[in-house]
Design an enzyme around this catalytic site. Sequence first.
Site, short mmCIF file in Angstrom:
data_model
loop_
_atom_site.label_atom_id
_atom_site.label_comp_id
_atom_site.label_asym_id
_atom_site.label_seq_id
_atom_site.Cartn_x
_atom_site.Cartn_y
_atom_site.Cartn_z
N LYS A 16 0.84 -1.21 0.00
CA LYS A 16 0.00 0.00 0.00
C LYS A 16 0.87 1.26 0.00
O LYS A 16 0.69 2.15 -0.82
CB LYS A 16 -0.95 0.00 1.22
CG LYS A 16 -1.87 -1.22 1.26
CD LYS A 16 -2.83 -1.20 2.44
CE LYS A 16 -2.18 -1.25 3.80
NZ LYS A 16 -1.51 -2.54 4.11
N ARG A 91 -9.93 0.00 8.64
CA ARG A 91 -9.46 -1.36 8.89
C ARG A 91 -10.48 -2.19 9.64
O ARG A 91 -10.23 -3.36 9.91
CB ARG A 91 -8.23 -1.29 9.77
CG ARG A 91 -6.95 -1.18 9.04
CD ARG A 91 -5.91 -0.96 10.12
NE ARG A 91 -4.74 -1.71 9.90
CZ ARG A 91 -3.63 -1.20 9.36
NH1 ARG A 91 -3.62 0.03 8.92
NH2 ARG A 91 -2.57 -1.94 9.24
N ARG A 130 11.68 -5.84 5.23
CA ARG A 130 11.46 -4.40 4.99
C ARG A 130 12.34 -3.55 5.90
O ARG A 130 12.50 -3.81 7.08
CB ARG A 130 10.00 -4.04 5.24
CG ARG A 130 9.76 -2.53 5.11
CD ARG A 130 8.32 -2.16 5.06
NE ARG A 130 7.61 -2.55 6.26
CZ ARG A 130 6.31 -2.37 6.43
NH1 ARG A 130 5.60 -1.80 5.46
NH2 ARG A 130 5.72 -2.74 7.53
N ARG A 163 11.01 -1.50 11.51
CA ARG A 163 9.87 -1.23 12.38
C ARG A 163 9.74 -2.32 13.43
O ARG A 163 9.90 -3.49 13.12
CB ARG A 163 8.58 -1.17 11.53
CG ARG A 163 8.37 0.16 10.87
CD ARG A 163 7.24 0.22 9.88
NE ARG A 163 6.02 -0.48 10.23
CZ ARG A 163 4.92 -0.46 9.48
NH1 ARG A 163 4.88 0.25 8.37
NH2 ARG A 163 3.85 -1.13 9.85
N ARG A 174 -0.35 -9.41 13.13
CA ARG A 174 -0.99 -8.44 12.23
C ARG A 174 -1.81 -9.16 11.17
O ARG A 174 -2.89 -8.70 10.79
CB ARG A 174 0.07 -7.55 11.58
CG ARG A 174 0.65 -6.54 12.55
CD ARG A 174 2.00 -6.04 12.09
NE ARG A 174 1.92 -5.20 10.92
CZ ARG A 174 2.98 -4.91 10.14
NH1 ARG A 174 4.17 -5.41 10.44
NH2 ARG A 174 2.84 -4.13 9.10
P1 AP5 Z 1 4.80 -1.65 1.89
O1 AP5 Z 1 4.47 -0.79 0.71
O2 AP5 Z 1 5.55 -1.04 3.02
O3 AP5 Z 1 3.48 -2.39 2.40
P2 AP5 Z 1 2.20 -1.81 3.17
O4 AP5 Z 1 1.01 -2.50 2.56
O5 AP5 Z 1 2.20 -0.32 3.17
O6 AP5 Z 1 2.48 -2.43 4.59
P3 AP5 Z 1 2.41 -1.81 6.05
O7 AP5 Z 1 3.12 -2.81 6.94
O8 AP5 Z 1 2.90 -0.42 6.11
O9 AP5 Z 1 0.92 -1.89 6.28
P4 AP5 Z 1 0.24 -2.01 7.58
O10 AP5 Z 1 -1.13 -1.86 7.04
O11 AP5 Z 1 0.44 -3.19 8.44
O12 AP5 Z 1 0.92 -0.89 8.47
P5 AP5 Z 1 0.47 0.55 8.89
O13 AP5 Z 1 1.65 1.40 8.88
O14 AP5 Z 1 -0.75 0.98 8.12
O15 AP5 Z 1 5.61 -2.93 1.33
C1 AP5 Z 1 6.11 -3.94 2.21
C2 AP5 Z 1 7.48 -4.47 1.71
O16 AP5 Z 1 7.28 -5.16 0.49
C3 AP5 Z 1 8.51 -3.36 1.41
O17 AP5 Z 1 9.78 -3.81 1.81
C4 AP5 Z 1 8.43 -3.18 -0.11
O18 AP5 Z 1 9.68 -2.76 -0.64
C5 AP5 Z 1 8.06 -4.59 -0.57
N1 AP5 Z 1 7.22 -4.61 -1.77
C6 AP5 Z 1 6.17 -3.80 -2.08
N2 AP5 Z 1 5.62 -4.14 -3.26
C7 AP5 Z 1 6.32 -5.23 -3.70
C8 AP5 Z 1 6.22 -6.06 -4.87
N3 AP5 Z 1 5.29 -5.87 -5.82
N4 AP5 Z 1 7.11 -7.09 -4.99
C9 AP5 Z 1 8.06 -7.31 -4.03
N5 AP5 Z 1 8.20 -6.56 -2.92
C10 AP5 Z 1 7.35 -5.53 -2.76
O19 AP5 Z 1 -0.03 0.30 10.38
C11 AP5 Z 1 0.86 -0.03 11.43
C12 AP5 Z 1 0.10 -0.16 12.74
O20 AP5 Z 1 -0.56 1.11 13.05
C13 AP5 Z 1 -1.06 -1.16 12.74
O21 AP5 Z 1 -0.60 -2.48 13.03
C14 AP5 Z 1 -1.94 -0.59 13.85
O22 AP5 Z 1 -1.43 -0.88 15.12
C15 AP5 Z 1 -1.83 0.90 13.62
N6 AP5 Z 1 -2.89 1.41 12.70
C16 AP5 Z 1 -2.67 2.03 11.50
N7 AP5 Z 1 -3.84 2.32 10.91
C17 AP5 Z 1 -4.82 1.89 11.77
C18 AP5 Z 1 -6.24 1.91 11.72
N8 AP5 Z 1 -6.91 2.40 10.67
N9 AP5 Z 1 -6.90 1.38 12.78
C19 AP5 Z 1 -6.26 0.88 13.85
N10 AP5 Z 1 -4.92 0.82 13.95
C20 AP5 Z 1 -4.20 1.32 12.91
#
Ligand code: AP5
Length: 219
Positions: A16, A91, A130, A163, A174
């Site tokens: 994402k 979410r 990552r 992270r 997660r």
């Molecule tokens: P990346 O682009 O970083 O993936 P992402 O989908 O953004 O993953 P996140 O871990 O950031 O999502 P998340 O939803 O768990 O975390 P968030 O920060 O929102 O890509 C991942 C890796 O893959 C990278 O190394 C990249 O280079 C690689 N990659 C990408 N595309 C690729 C491809 N096509 N091929 C190969 N490799 C590839 O949330 C973190 C925490 O915050 C949550 O756990 C929760 O505690 C809290 N939080 C955030 N939002 C909420 C909410 N709405 N409600 C409640 N808690 C929340």
Amino acid sequence: MTQHNFILLGPPGAGKGTQAEALVEKFGIVHISTGDMLREAVAKGTELGRQAQQYMDAGKLVPDDLVIGIVRERVQEPDCKRGFLLDGFPRTLKQAEALSALVEELHLAKPCVINIIVDDEEIMRRLSGRRMCRQCNAIFHVASDNVDVGDKCPICGGEIYQRPDDRKEAIAERLRVYHEQTDPLIPYYADRGQLVSVPGEGSISEVRQRMLQGIKCSD
Ligand code: AP5
């Protein structure tokens, strides 16, 4: 002015954050990542950060009311006039319902929801490798970017870190939480005609192409 709003849906590590920039650039809109906002609050030691940190480090969701509150404020800022891309929100069904109510109340354009599909095994590989920049939030992978903890960011020179929630046990939690609480959003948005699903495997540019081809629902 036409407003373009998007939601990026998909499991942790689906790409994402990686794919967000393409849409943000194409439509001149604002990238709103609730994860980035919460991590910033933790780093600054604010009250929000203090409340959120324990949930985040354990791979759990932060309580709905906290997250809904920050999104509600953020989408009303003047830079969101052309539109916004929500990354990591909603979410839970409660968050999705709160967002639908907000869209109606503020007369915002109905978001196009892009669901990036990736299986759990690939997620584990991506997230355990990552690495991120503490300064500019750029995303890297140890296997493809030749970058690891302690290096300097090749883009801005900031510190590269891993992270805390990218430890294997936290990733597993997660994924569990994602399937339990976020999967139900797929039929929620499909029933409303807002959903576009995109396979998230393949190269980053292949996924981007699929995503850009799939978003005709935003017109
Ligand atoms: P990346 O682009 O970083 O993936 P992402 O989908 O953004 O993953 P996140 O871990 O950031 O999502 P998340 O939803 O768990 O975390 P968030 O920060 O929102 O890509 C991942 C890796 O893959 C990278 O190394 C990249 O280079 C690689 N990659 C990408 N595309 C690729 C491809 N096509 N091929 C190969 N490799 C590839 O949330 C973190 C925490 O915050 C949550 O756990 C929760 O505690 C809290 N939080 C955030 N939002 C909420 C909410 N709405 N409600 C409640 N808690 C929340």
